[in-house]
Design a protein around this motif. Structure first.
Motif, mmCIF file in Angstrom:
data_model
loop_
_atom_site.group_PDB
_atom_site.id
_atom_site.type_symbol
_atom_site.label_atom_id
_atom_site.label_comp_id
_atom_site.label_asym_id
_atom_site.label_seq_id
_atom_site.Cartn_x
_atom_site.Cartn_y
_atom_site.Cartn_z
ATOM 1 N N LYS A 139 0.823 -1.218 0.000
ATOM 2 C CA LYS A 139 0.000 0.000 0.000
ATOM 3 C C LYS A 139 0.860 1.274 0.000
ATOM 4 O O LYS A 139 0.442 2.321 0.465
ATOM 5 N N GLU A 140 2.121 1.166 -0.457
ATOM 6 C CA GLU A 140 3.027 2.331 -0.496
ATOM 7 C C GLU A 140 3.293 2.736 -1.944
ATOM 8 O O GLU A 140 3.530 1.870 -2.791
ATOM 9 N N PRO A 141 3.250 4.052 -2.252
ATOM 10 C CA PRO A 141 3.566 4.484 -3.625
ATOM 11 C C PRO A 141 5.037 4.212 -3.966
ATOM 12 O O PRO A 141 5.889 4.257 -3.085
ATOM 13 N N VAL A 142 5.324 3.923 -5.238
ATOM 14 C CA VAL A 142 6.732 3.722 -5.660
ATOM 15 C C VAL A 142 6.964 4.385 -7.026
ATOM 16 O O VAL A 142 6.014 4.611 -7.779
ATOM 17 N N THR A 143 8.249 4.689 -7.287
ATOM 18 C CA THR A 143 8.627 5.051 -8.670
ATOM 19 C C THR A 143 9.639 4.016 -9.107
ATOM 20 O O THR A 143 10.393 3.486 -8.288
ATOM 21 N N GLU A 144 9.702 3.753 -10.371
ATOM 22 C CA GLU A 144 10.722 2.822 -10.863
ATOM 23 C C GLU A 144 11.059 3.154 -12.317
ATOM 24 O O GLU A 144 10.327 3.866 -13.000
ATOM 25 N N GLY A 145 12.171 2.650 -12.728
ATOM 26 C CA GLY A 145 12.546 2.858 -14.113
ATOM 27 C C GLY A 145 13.990 3.244 -14.229
ATOM 28 O O GLY A 145 14.642 3.505 -13.231
ATOM 29 N N PRO A 146 14.530 3.279 -15.432
ATOM 30 C CA PRO A 146 13.805 2.971 -16.660
ATOM 31 C C PRO A 146 13.445 1.477 -16.773
ATOM 32 O O PRO A 146 14.306 0.635 -16.520
ATOM 33 N N ILE A 147 12.168 1.218 -17.112
ATOM 34 C CA ILE A 147 11.767 -0.175 -17.374
ATOM 35 C C ILE A 147 11.177 -0.271 -18.784
ATOM 36 O O ILE A 147 10.573 0.682 -19.273
ATOM 37 N N ARG A 148 11.393 -1.438 -19.371
ATOM 38 C CA ARG A 148 10.931 -1.636 -20.755
ATOM 39 C C ARG A 148 9.679 -2.539 -20.747
ATOM 40 O O ARG A 148 9.639 -3.534 -20.023
ATOM 41 N N ASP A 149 8.653 -2.139 -21.500
ATOM 42 C CA ASP A 149 7.536 -3.048 -21.743
ATOM 43 C C ASP A 149 7.218 -3.008 -23.236
ATOM 44 O O ASP A 149 7.974 -2.403 -24.003
ATOM 45 N N ARG A 150 6.096 -3.602 -23.611
ATOM 46 C CA ARG A 150 5.841 -3.697 -25.069
ATOM 47 C C ARG A 150 5.617 -2.326 -25.710
ATOM 48 O O ARG A 150 5.653 -2.182 -26.904
ATOM 49 N N TRP A 151 5.378 -1.280 -24.865
ATOM 50 C CA TRP A 151 5.097 0.048 -25.438
ATOM 51 C C TRP A 151 6.316 0.982 -25.468
ATOM 52 O O TRP A 151 6.301 2.014 -26.079
ATOM 53 N N GLY A 152 7.330 0.634 -24.745
ATOM 54 C CA GLY A 152 8.521 1.508 -24.751
ATOM 55 C C GLY A 152 9.332 1.381 -23.469
ATOM 56 O O GLY A 152 9.215 0.371 -22.755
ATOM 57 N N VAL A 153 10.157 2.445 -23.222
ATOM 58 C CA VAL A 153 10.984 2.439 -22.002
ATOM 59 C C VAL A 153 10.498 3.588 -21.126
ATOM 60 O O VAL A 153 10.458 4.738 -21.587
#
Ligand code: ADP
Length: 466
Positions: A139-153
């Motif tokens: 239940k805690e907000p997070v930021t992450e990245g750069p991560i890659r998925d099918r739409w981009g980075v």
């Protein structure tokens, strides 16, 4: 060319170079990380704002499948998400995710239905990262990245939407910004310090090599002067010795005029020998001032003999010489001969640049840890803008050149070098047309009994020397 030039200035330049690089790189990295973290913070805040806007009941009333498409709550939600993207063009996607049995799926996203990136309600988000899953769990907000998925980075932020009554996570709002855009923004912001560091480092490197080349050139010149001086010295010593022998042998057979001529030859070769010795001394001091031999010496007898030697020259100009001292013994650590030359230079300058029928006085004042010598005249004076230049070698003030063409401009250069070789200080105060005082300060001899300083050599105080 000599390659092993040892110069304090070059050493400082090297230290400065390392310092500039260290500070420059640190500032660059700091700015990069600062901008990156500010952007991430901004992303999290924006995501949180959208999460606040979402009606909790909306999330509860959705099923997370195709049946939501006709649900007015879904349509309102979709409009809200699209509105948020429109308001902030840096944001690429906003979406609402749910979780059923470990599977993360879309409730809605900000993409129009005809977009290739559109995710319909219920579409499973296979690439869900552990960070995203942790939001449902912790239940805690997070930021992450750069991560890659099918739409981009992406750099992404995830904020939970919770049921205030039960505390359960109903859904998670996700927001993506283009990772490359954010990295470029961070790089662009840190480009200024990086560029400044690079320019400074390049300028320092250029200056370093120019200065090194200049020093190598000076060292080569000094080396050749030294070799030539040694040659001249041995020739002159032979000449002086030969003249002396000749004088001894034929002195009685010569008349007064011939004897006078022979004396002049002898005096001239002695003078020239003295100059060559000065030149060689100067060269040795320049090469390594720390190598100058030093021992505890009493300056007063040296000063008195200098004054005595110059008395005749002074008298011819009608100039009186005074020596005033407030101390009995003046002990400093230095080399007798060099200190003698230093005083000779200062006092003969004072006489040379004095007006006729005036006074030149030499005083010695005893301080707690040092002695200060002053050589004062009532002569032509030195313009203030020349105070530094006269110590740099080959420089003569205009008023001095107007008065006499006798002088090389090297005397004070040599004096300064001697003073500094024995850790002293020299400075000047003057008024054009009124007179000049040169100040020389040396530390007192260290006291072997208690480690402090003292005037170890006792001598009778001689208040006046005329
Ligand atoms: P120089 O051989 O010309 O006397 P120095 O190195 O001894 O060379 O002195 C450099 C210059 O400093 C002189 O040319 C002169 O302009 C100035 N100077 C030195 N001593 C005095 C003085 N006592 N009074 C006025 N000017 C002086």
């Amino acid at each position: 060319m000599p390659n092993n030039i040892k110069d304090k200035g070059l050493r400082y330049l090297k230290v400065l170079f390392v310092l500039v690089l260290t500070v420059g790189i640190s500032v660059t990295v700091y700015v990069y990380l600062l901008v990156k973290s500010q952007n991430e913070k901004f992303l999290l805040q924006e995501t949180d704002t959208v999460a606040q806007l979402l009606d909790v009941h909306t999330a509860c009333s959705l099923h997370g499948d195709a049946s939501d498409l006709d649900n007015p709550q879904y349509i309102t939600l979709k409009e809200k998400l699209q509105g948020a993207v429109k308001v902030n063009p840096n944001i690429r996607f906003i979406y609402l995710l749910g979780q059923k049995k470990e599977r993360i799926f879309y409730y809605a996203d900000s993409e129009p239905e005809d977009s290739k990136e559109y995710s319909p309600p219920g579409q499973v988000y296979d690439e869900a990262s552990p960070a995203l899953r942790s939001v449902f769990k912790n239940k805690e907000p997070v930021t992450e990245g750069p991560i890659r998925d099918r739409w981009g980075v992406w750099i992404s932020a995830f904020v939970p939407v919770t049921d205030k009554a039960t505390g359960a996570v109903l859904s998670v709002v996700g927001m993506d910004i283009d990772a490359y855009g954010l990295i470029w923004a961070s790089i662009a912001n840190s480009a200024m310090p990086a560029l400044a560091t690079m320019i400074l480092a390049i300028l320092l490197t250029i200056y370093y090599f120019l200065r090194k080349r200049e020093l190598q050139r000076i060292a080569m010149k000094a080396e050749s002067v030294s070799i030539t001086s040694h040659e001249i010295r041995s020739t002159l010593t032979g000449m002086a010795w030969g003249t002396e022998l000749l004088k001894e042998k034929i002195e009685k057979k010569l008349d007064d005029e011939e004897n006078e001529l022979l004396n002049r030859i002898k005096n001239s070769s002695d003078n020239l020998l003295g100059t060559v010795n000065d030149l060689l001394d100067l060269h040795a001091l320049e090469s390594d001032p720390r190598k100058a031999p030093a021992q505890a010496i009493d300056i007063c007898p040296i000063l008195r003999s200098s004054l005595l030697n110059l008395e005749l020259t002074a008298r011819q100009k009608g100039i009186g010489l005074d020596f005033i001292s407030n101390t009995k013994g003046v002990c400093i650590v230095a080399d007798k001969e060099k200190i003698r030359r230093m005083f000779n230079n200062l006092i003969s300058n004072a006489i040379k640049y004095s007006k006729p029928d005036t006074h030149v006085s030499v005083t010695c004042e005893e301080g707690r840890t040092s002695f200060v010598f002053k050589v004062t005249d009532q002569g032509i004076g030195i313009p203030e803008e020349d105070y530094q230049k006269i110590f740099q070698g080959f420089y003569r003030s205009k008023n001095a050149k107007d008065q006499t063409n006798q002088g090389t401009g090297m005397g004070l250069y040599y004096v300064k070098m001697i003073v500094e070789a024995f850790h002293g200080r020299i400075w000047v105060k003057s008024k054009v047309g009124k007179g000049t005082t040169f100040f020389v300060e040396f530390q007192r001899c260290p006291d072997p009994t208690n480690g402090s300083t003292h005037s170890a050599v006792s001598m009778a105080q001689k208040p006046k020397h005329a």
